[in-house]
Design a protein around this motif. Sequence first.
Motif, short mmCIF file in Angstrom:
data_model
loop_
_atom_site.label_atom_id
_atom_site.label_comp_id
_atom_site.label_asym_id
_atom_site.label_seq_id
_atom_site.Cartn_x
_atom_site.Cartn_y
_atom_site.Cartn_z
N GLU A 1 30.50 61.28 41.32
CA GLU A 1 30.53 62.73 41.46
C GLU A 1 29.66 63.18 42.62
N THR A 5 33.25 67.05 39.98
CA THR A 5 32.84 66.80 38.61
C THR A 5 33.99 66.10 37.91
N ILE A 6 33.76 64.89 37.40
CA ILE A 6 34.89 64.17 36.82
C ILE A 6 34.92 64.14 35.31
N ASP A 7 33.91 64.64 34.66
CA ASP A 7 33.97 64.59 33.21
C ASP A 7 33.12 65.72 32.63
#
Lengths: 303, 413
Positions: B62, B68-70
Amino acid sequence: MSKYYLDYLEQLESEAIHIMREVAGQFEKPALLFSGGKDSITLVRLAEKAFRPGKFPFPLVHIDTGHNFREALDYRDNMVKQMGEKLIVRYVEDTIKEKKLAEPKGKFASRNALQTYTLLDTIEEFGFDACIGGARRDEEKARAKERIFSVRDEFGSWDPKLQRPELWNIYNGKIHKGENVRCFPISNWTELDVWNYIKKENIPLPSIYFAHERECVVTNQNQLIAVSDFIQIEPSDKIVKKKVRYRTVGDMTCTAAVESDASTIDDIVKEIAISRLSERGETRIDDQVSEAAMEDRKKGGYF
Amino acid sequence: MDILRFITAGSVDDGKSTLIGRLLYDSKSILADQLAAIEKQSKNKDKGEIDLAILTDGLRAEREQGITIDVAYKYFSTPKRKFIIADAPGHIQYTRNMVTGASNSDLVVILIDARKGVIEQTKRHSIIASLLALPHVVVAINKMDLVNYDEKVYNQIVTDYKNIQEQLGIKNPRFIPISALSGENIVDPSANMKWYKGGTLITILENVELKNDINLTDARFPVQYVIRPQTDDLHDYRGYAGKLTSGILKVGDKISVLPAGHKSTIKLIEKDGKPVDEAFAPQSVIVHLADEIDISRGDVIVREGNEPTVTQDIEVLLCWMDAKAMEVGSKYLIQHNNKQIRCAVKGIEYKLDVNTLEKQTSVAAAQLNDVCKVTLKTARPIAVDSYAKLRTNGGAVLIDETSYVTVGACIIQ
């Protein structure tokens, strides 16, 4: 106020008990990782609330680095004796000898990374399919992204990009043989929540959490590390005697003390509430190695 | 003091991470060492600007890609409330993360870029919030500093949103003009928007009424674990441990155990090892019954006369979360509360376009991030409520039978 109202600590407590019981209900051979620190002591209290008058449906497991505070070990042994629950201890020292592992060099070297080997061996030895831990999401930014039920592969690795979506209060702990799940009942608690809970529940703690006189080495970053048999003292070292307490309980070699006069839980709650430093930032030398120190350790099988 | 769980929804450049950083920073929840780490990474640190968005970027990928991946969870408190923020990514391929974050939230902050107004993503975020029945919605019009704090721009966006809110299924949203970057109307009121008479974002978050969100009418007690010490002094002890997800149970209540339908009476309720007269949601307790009946994990204890539907055929709105498509006829495990049983997909009635709410029929499969109305057949009966009636008993997940990954979120109709 309606009588049907739970305050924030009661809500967090109920959520944690629910998670503990899900672990007990879903897994064949769970374990509770116990370090003697305040977070795992809180877990034990929550387990009592979840399962009494029955026995815990899991043993307590301590991965002993050999660099522990005597006070924490005494507390552990005393607590287990009083509760009549089963404790399993496995030693990093043994893993180092067996596997001929290289010990990290340096004065304040941490056995934290080596702990992972012993943990994975212990999981294999007993066939644990779930390990309950006291990690909190407010501690560290990789932890902020981890699920409450965190599936690990055979190597204990965490893959942050392949996490199972976790919705509502539904925890999917279904795994293949060889995999295991790390379960974090107090994920949503902050350090201050833990202290407020300890205060509310009147939970006894190891004495090192309270202010006491101690001889310490002053590090280059001005942190205070207890003088102990685990640290080689050199003539150039600056040794001071200070009134200190510990905010976290880790290895004696890499956990810094903080100067404090807080001698009661009330004092500690006040101190934490106004602290301008985070718990890990203030006291854990091993987290400051790199920006992604915790993420990397988790990928390698650490808690 | 209670807890407000909320989610922030916005697209990549809406300033969502900056808003969260600002909430934490201005409420003094960022500590000195964390701030030092952010300052070190901020691009414009020479100009004295710190990049608050860095606070929510937890993982290496990230930080490297600036995305933002999660879902990340962040915590802060004021003297009034403890707050838990689910920070869910806004790009289209991550709809599943917003559904995940929203499932546990009481409130959503939908961010709109004042320069762009109501766009497709605004609609999508609103529709997802509506599908997951979030009780409270705040529409925050951000980047007001970039439109000269113009009241007309703000009013136009509010009007545009109000025109479609009913269609999106959003009731009583609150609107607020903000600048996350410069910290206006977040914790401190804005000197540049004196025309705005409402409270700051933090006052809204602190004062949203939550007590009516917990259902105290329909008692549902899913049994998680049976406590049987089998020691000499507790030879006959048999306690059902669980958490009341809604409603109230009292000693003496006549109850049914579902799905089997056995009847009994509550003999004793224990909390913290002590008997209590009654228990209410969301307490975790131990319940004892007057009769010896066969109860195990996965059963649910409810009050007689107020019972969920016991069925093998359920209709759900399914949000598909896996890269492998779901096809009619496929089999999965369904987990509802703590009960896991097999089920099969009988049919897809339609696919719902979460940008427009259009329904597309004749769909053979659900792809990642699709929302479809689906009929499921379970291997054995389960006791469910509709999500609209009882959020805490109307959600379920689908689990792949071989990978065991959670692949779908079911909103029971």
